[in-house]
Design an enzyme around this catalytic site. Structure first.
Site, short mmCIF file in Angstrom:
data_model
loop_
_atom_site.label_atom_id
_atom_site.label_comp_id
_atom_site.label_asym_id
_atom_site.label_seq_id
_atom_site.Cartn_x
_atom_site.Cartn_y
_atom_site.Cartn_z
N THR A 89 0.87 -1.17 0.00
CA THR A 89 0.00 0.00 0.00
C THR A 89 0.91 1.22 0.00
OG1 THR A 89 -1.63 -1.19 1.31
CG2 THR A 89 -1.85 1.20 1.21
N LYS A 124 -1.78 5.02 8.59
CA LYS A 124 -0.99 5.09 7.35
C LYS A 124 -1.90 5.30 6.14
CE LYS A 124 1.61 2.28 4.12
NZ LYS A 124 2.16 0.98 3.73
N LYS A 133 -7.86 1.39 -3.03
CA LYS A 133 -7.50 0.96 -1.68
C LYS A 133 -7.69 2.11 -0.67
CE LYS A 133 -5.13 -1.16 1.66
NZ LYS A 133 -5.47 -2.39 2.31
P1 NAD Z 1 6.08 -5.68 7.21
O1 NAD Z 1 6.78 -4.50 7.80
O2 NAD Z 1 5.80 -6.86 8.07
O3 NAD Z 1 6.89 -6.19 5.91
C1 NAD Z 1 7.61 -5.38 5.04
C2 NAD Z 1 8.92 -6.10 4.74
O4 NAD Z 1 9.66 -5.35 3.78
C3 NAD Z 1 9.81 -6.24 5.98
O5 NAD Z 1 10.12 -7.60 6.18
C4 NAD Z 1 11.04 -5.42 5.62
O6 NAD Z 1 12.25 -5.94 6.17
C5 NAD Z 1 11.02 -5.51 4.11
N1 NAD Z 1 11.83 -4.47 3.46
C6 NAD Z 1 11.96 -3.16 3.81
N2 NAD Z 1 12.79 -2.54 2.96
C7 NAD Z 1 13.20 -3.48 2.06
C8 NAD Z 1 14.06 -3.46 0.93
N3 NAD Z 1 14.70 -2.34 0.55
N4 NAD Z 1 14.26 -4.61 0.24
C9 NAD Z 1 13.63 -5.75 0.62
N5 NAD Z 1 12.79 -5.83 1.68
C10 NAD Z 1 12.59 -4.72 2.38
O7 NAD Z 1 4.74 -5.10 6.59
P2 NAD Z 1 3.44 -5.95 6.15
O8 NAD Z 1 2.45 -5.96 7.25
O9 NAD Z 1 3.91 -7.21 5.52
O10 NAD Z 1 2.84 -4.96 5.05
C11 NAD Z 1 3.41 -4.86 3.75
C12 NAD Z 1 2.57 -3.90 2.93
O11 NAD Z 1 1.23 -4.41 2.88
C13 NAD Z 1 2.47 -2.50 3.51
O12 NAD Z 1 2.51 -1.59 2.46
C14 NAD Z 1 1.13 -2.50 4.23
O13 NAD Z 1 0.56 -1.21 4.31
C15 NAD Z 1 0.32 -3.41 3.33
N6 NAD Z 1 -0.80 -4.09 4.00
C16 NAD Z 1 -0.62 -4.66 5.23
C17 NAD Z 1 -1.71 -5.29 5.84
C18 NAD Z 1 -1.55 -5.95 7.18
O14 NAD Z 1 -2.59 -6.32 7.79
N7 NAD Z 1 -0.34 -6.13 7.70
C19 NAD Z 1 -2.96 -5.33 5.21
C20 NAD Z 1 -3.08 -4.77 3.93
C21 NAD Z 1 -1.99 -4.14 3.34
#
Ligand code: NAD
Length: 319
Positions: free
Chosen positions: A115, A265, A190
């Site tokens: 997102t 966010k 979204k």
């Molecule tokens: P998260 O923080 O658990 O995962 C993100 C991952 O990206 C982390 O493991 C981090 O180490 C990695 N990362 C950061 N920089 C990086 C790079 N340069 N190269 C490679 N990896 C890198 O977050 P999440 O909960 O998995 O969410 C991911 C996305 O999905 C976000 O944009 C969030 O808004 C969206 N989202 C999350 C949810 C939820 O319920 N968690 C629901 C819908 C959407």
């Protein structure tokens, strides 16, 4: 015995999935998966379980998993048919995109499921297309449970050819994928959806807090509202009152679920988009201010976004 063949694209190579009553022909794709966090890891594992060749990368070391591990984002992207990114925000997405786009093979598709802000999504798609790649922004709804269970909904921006290429993967990771329009349309859908959700959750919590102060039984209010003009997903499916309505985070001491900081966010992304498109969104603005206060100055961080109810219940008219 019924026989169902599904040819998704002119072939690379194919795997035959034998079920009790159906045979299914499905293409095995090479997938680079970047960002193996709460959402990305279970999504990547579902793709592996479906027989695809997945190579994942995260900047943080990931535990031993049944997934090919790449040494860098570019390494994960090299030779892949589809590269999926699942990253925290638009700034990181832009940095990763600059690294992987030159490494991707012509005709491959970059599919960002994070997102992020609409402007970053459009800029990344533009760079990908300029390099001869397909590009999709495909944020998800359904949270961690949806990622683990393969029941996400994908809201997709991009062209039909790229959407058709990635559709089998959407089917594996989710239950529904909607092509909403050109690049940026997925992120737009979204944040508009989540702006409605944030606003309706606040209104729901206010109403149940008011009802309590008026001496109205919350179960009675639920019985009325859930079948009346005040009904919404926040009331009917995710009622913020413990013990009322279907099971929800309110029944688990407001453990997320969908954390308040993630709602904040998305509300901030909606305000960025409203600013950039010169749109008047006063309720969305107020919702983002309330969640900012809840997360940054009160006890909202790490609690479900429906924990706004105890917040309102403790407050008074001018507090
Ligand atoms: P998260 O923080 O658990 O995962 C993100 C991952 O990206 C982390 O493991 C981090 O180490 C990695 N990362 C950061 N920089 C990086 C790079 N340069 N190269 C490679 N990896 C890198 O977050 P999440 O909960 O998995 O969410 C991911 C996305 O999905 C976000 O944009 C969030 O808004 C969206 N989202 C999350 C949810 C939820 O319920 N968690 C629901 C819908 C959407």
């Amino acid at each position: 015995m019924p026989r169902r063949l599904r040819w998704t694209r002119s072939s690379r190579h194919w795997v035959r999935m034998n079920c009790i009553s159906t045979y299914e022909e499905r293409e095995v794709m090479k997938i680079g998966f970047i960002g193996l966090g709460n959402m990305g890891m279970p999504m990547a594992l579902n793709l592996t379980r479906a027989g695809h060749e997945v190579r994942g990368f995260d900047v943080v070391a990931v535990p031993e998993i049944p997934l090919g591990q790449a040494s860098s984002a570019a390494d994960a992207a090299r030779g892949a048919d589809v590269v999926i990114t699942m990253l925290p925000n638009g700034e990181i997405l832009s940095r990763v995109a600059a690294e992987i786009i030159p490494a991707m093979q012509p005709g491959a598709v970059l599919c960002d499921c994070s997102t992020v802000d609409v402007d970053s999504a459009r800029a990344v798609a533009e760079q990908a297309r300029a390099a001869g790649l397909g590009a999709l922004d495909a944020p998800v709804s359904g949270g961690i449970a949806g990622a683990a269970g393969g029941t996400l909904t994908f809201m997709v921006g991009g062209d039909e050819a790229a959407f058709a290429t990635v559709s089998p993967l959407f089917e594996t990771m989710g239950k529904k994928a909607v092509l909403c329009g050109p690049s940026g349309a997925g992120q737009a859908a979204k944040i508009c959806n989540n702006m409605i959700l944030g606003v309706t959750m606040i209104a729901t919590c206010e109403a149940f807090a008011l009802a309590e102060k008026l001496g109205l039984d919350p179960q009675k209010l639920f019985d009325v509202v859930s079948t009346s003009s005040g009904s919404s997903w926040s009331v009917n499916a995710y009622c913020p009152v413990p013990g009322v309505g279907p099971q929800s985070p309110a029944d688990n001491d407001y453990k997320p679920g969908f954390a308040s900081e993630l709602m904040l966010k998305d509300l901030r992304l909606a305000q960025m988009a409203a600013e950039s498109a010169d749109a008047d969104t006063p309720m969305g603005l107020l919702a983002s201010q309330l969640y900012a206060r809840f997360v940054e100055d009160e006890d909202g961080r790490g609690r479900d976004f429906s924990a706004m109810l105890p917040r309102f219940a403790q407050r008074h008219r001018n507090s």
